[in-house]
Design a protein around this motif. Structure first.
Motif, PDB file in Angstrom:
ATOM      1  N   ARG A 169       0.814  -1.214   0.000  1.00  0.00           N
ATOM      2  CA  ARG A 169       0.000   0.000   0.000  1.00  0.00           C
ATOM      3  C   ARG A 169       0.847   1.262   0.000  1.00  0.00           C
ATOM      4  NH1 ARG A 169      -5.147  -0.095   3.883  1.00  0.00           N
ATOM      5  NH2 ARG A 169      -5.465   1.790   2.635  1.00  0.00           N
ATOM      6  N   GLU A 170       2.077   1.179   0.465  1.00  0.00           N
ATOM      7  CA  GLU A 170       2.864   2.398   0.657  1.00  0.00           C
ATOM      8  C   GLU A 170       4.173   2.416  -0.131  1.00  0.00           C
ATOM      9  OE1 GLU A 170       3.367   2.914   4.826  1.00  0.00           O
ATOM     10  OE2 GLU A 170       1.241   3.320   5.184  1.00  0.00           O
ATOM     11  N   GLY A 171       4.308   1.580  -1.143  1.00  0.00           N
ATOM     12  CA  GLY A 171       5.544   1.649  -1.906  1.00  0.00           C
ATOM     13  C   GLY A 171       5.733   0.512  -2.880  1.00  0.00           C
ATOM     14  N   GLY A 172       6.965   0.408  -3.374  1.00  0.00           N
ATOM     15  CA  GLY A 172       7.293  -0.610  -4.354  1.00  0.00           C
ATOM     16  C   GLY A 172       8.677  -0.362  -4.922  1.00  0.00           C
ATOM     17  N   ARG A 173       8.914  -0.870  -6.129  1.00  0.00           N
ATOM     18  CA  ARG A 173      10.206  -0.707  -6.794  1.00  0.00           C
ATOM     19  C   ARG A 173      10.024   0.088  -8.079  1.00  0.00           C
ATOM     20  NH1 ARG A 173      14.404  -2.994  -4.834  1.00  0.00           N
ATOM     21  NH2 ARG A 173      15.512  -2.739  -6.822  1.00  0.00           N
ATOM     22  N   PHE A 174      11.099   0.771  -8.491  1.00  0.00           N
ATOM     23  CA  PHE A 174      11.076   1.526  -9.742  1.00  0.00           C
ATOM     24  C   PHE A 174      12.340   1.213 -10.534  1.00  0.00           C
ATOM     25  CE2 PHE A 174      13.843   4.238  -7.276  1.00  0.00           C
ATOM     26  CZ  PHE A 174      14.720   4.773  -8.214  1.00  0.00           C
ATOM     27  N   SER A 175      12.281   1.465 -11.828  1.00  0.00           N
ATOM     28  CA  SER A 175      13.465   1.367 -12.685  1.00  0.00           C
ATOM     29  C   SER A 175      13.357   2.406 -13.791  1.00  0.00           C
ATOM     30  CB  SER A 175      13.603  -0.031 -13.283  1.00  0.00           C
ATOM     31  OG  SER A 175      12.493  -0.346 -14.106  1.00  0.00           O
ATOM     32  N   ILE A 176      14.491   2.933 -14.216  1.00  0.00           N
ATOM     33  CA  ILE A 176      14.570   3.918 -15.288  1.00  0.00           C
ATOM     34  C   ILE A 176      15.709   3.520 -16.218  1.00  0.00           C
ATOM     35  CG2 ILE A 176      14.916   6.350 -15.890  1.00  0.00           C
ATOM     36  CD1 ILE A 176      13.924   7.071 -13.072  1.00  0.00           C
ATOM     37  N   GLN A 177      15.446   3.530 -17.523  1.00  0.00           N
ATOM     38  CA  GLN A 177      16.461   3.202 -18.521  1.00  0.00           C
ATOM     39  C   GLN A 177      16.465   4.297 -19.594  1.00  0.00           C
ATOM     40  OE1 GLN A 177      18.614   0.270 -18.687  1.00  0.00           O
ATOM     41  NE2 GLN A 177      19.599   1.715 -20.110  1.00  0.00           N
ATOM     42  N   CYS A 178      17.621   4.924 -19.795  1.00  0.00           N
ATOM     43  CA  CYS A 178      17.725   6.044 -20.729  1.00  0.00           C
ATOM     44  C   CYS A 178      18.423   5.626 -22.029  1.00  0.00           C
ATOM     45  CB  CYS A 178      18.487   7.198 -20.089  1.00  0.00           C
ATOM     46  SG  CYS A 178      17.730   7.821 -18.558  1.00  0.00           S
ATOM     47  N   PRO A 179      18.088   6.264 -23.142  1.00  0.00           N
ATOM     48  CA  PRO A 179      18.719   5.930 -24.425  1.00  0.00           C
ATOM     49  C   PRO A 179      20.235   6.118 -24.435  1.00  0.00           C
ATOM     50  CG  PRO A 179      16.723   7.206 -24.796  1.00  0.00           C
ATOM     51  CD  PRO A 179      16.989   7.233 -23.319  1.00  0.00           C
ATOM     52  N   ASP A 180      20.759   7.031 -23.592  1.00  0.00           N
ATOM     53  CA  ASP A 180      22.204   7.267 -23.580  1.00  0.00           C
ATOM     54  C   ASP A 180      22.956   6.260 -22.720  1.00  0.00           C
ATOM     55  OD1 ASP A 180      21.548   8.031 -21.026  1.00  0.00           O
ATOM     56  OD2 ASP A 180      22.274  10.097 -21.202  1.00  0.00           O
ATOM     57  N   GLY A 181      22.247   5.253 -22.172  1.00  0.00           N
ATOM     58  CA  GLY A 181      22.889   4.216 -21.387  1.00  0.00           C
ATOM     59  C   GLY A 181      22.747   4.372 -19.888  1.00  0.00           C
ATOM     60  N   TYR A 182      22.335   5.550 -19.421  1.00  0.00           N
ATOM     61  CA  TYR A 182      22.156   5.737 -17.974  1.00  0.00           C
ATOM     62  C   TYR A 182      20.959   4.927 -17.497  1.00  0.00           C
ATOM     63  CZ  TYR A 182      21.247   7.874 -13.451  1.00  0.00           C
ATOM     64  OH  TYR A 182      21.017   8.066 -12.113  1.00  0.00           O
ATOM     65  N   ALA A 183      21.082   4.313 -16.339  1.00  0.00           N
ATOM     66  CA  ALA A 183      19.995   3.537 -15.749  1.00  0.00           C
ATOM     67  C   ALA A 183      20.040   3.678 -14.236  1.00  0.00           C
ATOM     68  CB  ALA A 183      20.101   2.069 -16.144  1.00  0.00           C
ATOM     69  N   VAL A 184      18.889   3.541 -13.609  1.00  0.00           N
ATOM     70  CA  VAL A 184      18.810   3.588 -12.157  1.00  0.00           C
ATOM     71  C   VAL A 184      17.608   2.756 -11.721  1.00  0.00           C
ATOM     72  CG1 VAL A 184      17.446   5.725 -12.215  1.00  0.00           C
ATOM     73  CG2 VAL A 184      18.670   5.092 -10.123  1.00  0.00           C
ATOM     74  N   SER A 185      17.724   2.102 -10.589  1.00  0.00           N
ATOM     75  CA  SER A 185      16.614   1.343 -10.023  1.00  0.00           C
ATOM     76  C   SER A 185      16.696   1.420  -8.505  1.00  0.00           C
ATOM     77  CB  SER A 185      16.640  -0.116 -10.490  1.00  0.00           C
ATOM     78  OG  SER A 185      17.829  -0.748 -10.066  1.00  0.00           O
ATOM     79  N   GLY A 186      15.577   1.187  -7.862  1.00  0.00           N
ATOM     80  CA  GLY A 186      15.548   1.269  -6.406  1.00  0.00           C
ATOM     81  C   GLY A 186      14.144   1.102  -5.886  1.00  0.00           C
ATOM     82  N   GLN A 187      13.881   1.702  -4.745  1.00  0.00           N
ATOM     83  CA  GLN A 187      12.593   1.583  -4.092  1.00  0.00           C
ATOM     84  C   GLN A 187      11.919   2.947  -3.989  1.00  0.00           C
ATOM     85  OE1 GLN A 187      13.255  -0.321  -0.304  1.00  0.00           O
ATOM     86  NE2 GLN A 187      13.632  -2.322  -1.233  1.00  0.00           N
ATOM     87  N   TYR A 188      10.581   2.934  -3.923  1.00  0.00           N
ATOM     88  CA  TYR A 188       9.844   4.176  -3.707  1.00  0.00           C
ATOM     89  C   TYR A 188       8.820   3.972  -2.599  1.00  0.00           C
ATOM     90  CZ  TYR A 188       5.719   2.367  -6.187  1.00  0.00           C
ATOM     91  OH  TYR A 188       4.616   1.645  -6.553  1.00  0.00           O
ATOM     92  N   LYS A 189       8.453   5.079  -1.971  1.00  0.00           N
ATOM     93  CA  LYS A 189       7.411   5.092  -0.957  1.00  0.00           C
ATOM     94  C   LYS A 189       6.391   6.151  -1.326  1.00  0.00           C
ATOM     95  CE  LYS A 189      10.158   3.417   2.954  1.00  0.00           C
ATOM     96  NZ  LYS A 189      10.597   3.685   4.353  1.00  0.00           N
ATOM     97  N   SER A 190       5.137   5.839  -1.086  1.00  0.00           N
ATOM     98  CA  SER A 190       4.071   6.790  -1.378  1.00  0.00           C
ATOM     99  C   SER A 190       3.601   7.453  -0.092  1.00  0.00           C
ATOM    100  CB  SER A 190       2.896   6.082  -2.063  1.00  0.00           C
ATOM    101  OG  SER A 190       2.366   5.088  -1.220  1.00  0.00           O
ATOM    102  N   ALA A 191       3.301   8.725  -0.203  1.00  0.00           N
ATOM    103  CA  ALA A 191       2.738   9.520   0.887  1.00  0.00           C
ATOM    104  C   ALA A 191       1.584  10.309   0.294  1.00  0.00           C
ATOM    105  CB  ALA A 191       3.811  10.442   1.476  1.00  0.00           C
ATOM    106  N   PRO A 192       0.782  10.985   1.110  1.00  0.00           N
ATOM    107  CA  PRO A 192      -0.324  11.764   0.548  1.00  0.00           C
ATOM    108  C   PRO A 192       0.144  12.716  -0.542  1.00  0.00           C
ATOM    109  CG  PRO A 192      -0.544  11.634   2.920  1.00  0.00           C
ATOM    110  CD  PRO A 192       0.791  11.017   2.582  1.00  0.00           C
ATOM    111  N   ARG A 193      -0.305  12.456  -1.770  1.00  0.00           N
ATOM    112  CA  ARG A 193      -0.087  13.308  -2.938  1.00  0.00           C
ATOM    113  C   ARG A 193       1.342  13.324  -3.469  1.00  0.00           C
ATOM    114  NH1 ARG A 193      -4.588  16.037  -4.181  1.00  0.00           N
ATOM    115  NH2 ARG A 193      -6.171  16.306  -2.589  1.00  0.00           N
TER     116      ARG A 193
END
Length: 225
Positions: A169-193
């Motif tokens: 209910r309050e979070g999960g995992r994320f990933s980002i992959q960019c065309p120039d080769g940069y990438a990042v992944s990790g965890q996120y948490k949700s709060a009001p808004r």
């Protein structure tokens, strides 16, 4: 984060209409997974052309109309017909979500993940603050089109593909992959808004971000995403 439990009622009812549309919805919309899936079905390979779909703001009802003889050749307003079918003799208050092969709702759209009761951005634009180790905070934009996600302004001059995977209910995992080769992944948490996330990038530096739901906007039709 907003958390509404919603359900879908109503099947497809098709009537003749024209390409004109009125009654387009505005402001934030949280769709149920059932409503999202029904819209995908109507937009699928066997879809009817010149379709208009209306939805109740809590996804309790949907209605659809289409012009069986081609846009501009029917007599009734597409939005009025779809809304009338959705409202079911005044039981619901509905607005146009989809028209002429694209989403026209004027505001950010979320889908409520039923398993974890988490509202996930599904269609729109949201400002995001990026905090990369060793650099001052910078602004970027999260763009989501029909559930497909990009980040503009993060790395290079092209949008980066992004993914959110709710794990509770309050979070999960994320990933980002960019065309120039940069990438990042990790965890996120949700709060009001807001959503707060952090992870380590492919350059070895920590990256943190905050997505501001309160400043979300609709995605213009045929925006290229």
């Amino acid at each position: 984060m907003m958390r509404w439990v919603v359900c879908l009622a109503a099947g497809l009812m098709a009537v003749a209409c024209q390409s004109q549309v009125s009654g387009v919805g505005e402001g934030p919309l949280i769709m149920s997974e059932q409503a999202r899936d029904q819209l995908r079905t109507w937009r699928g390979p066997e879809r009817l052309t010149d379709m208009t779909v209306a939805i109740e703001r809590n996804s309790r009802s949907m209605g659809a109309s289409h012009c069986a003889v081609g846009a501009g050749n029917c007599l009734q307003d597409a939005g009025i017909q779809a809304i009338d079918l959705c409202e079911k003799d005044g039981r619901f208050e509905c607005y146009v979500l989809f028209h002429n092969d694209d989403i026209v709702w004027q505001g950010p759209i979320y889908v409520m993940n039923r398993a974890v009761r988490q509202a996930i951005p599904w269609h729109g634009r949201w400002p995001v603050e990026i905090r990369r180790e060793g650099e001052p905070a910078a602004g970027a934009t999260v763009v989501v089109s029909n559930g497909r996600r990009w980040v503009e302004g993060l790395s290079g001059d092209k949008p980066c593909r992004s993914n959110l995977q709710p794990r509770g209910r309050e979070g999960g995992r994320f990933s980002i992959q960019c065309p120039d080769g940069y990438a990042v992944s990790g965890q996120y948490k949700s709060a009001p808004r807001v959503i707060h996330g952090s992870g380590t990038g492919s350059d070895g530096r920590e990256l943190a971000f905050t997505i501001d739901f309160s400043a979300g906007e609709g995605l213009p039709p045929f925006s290229g995403y």
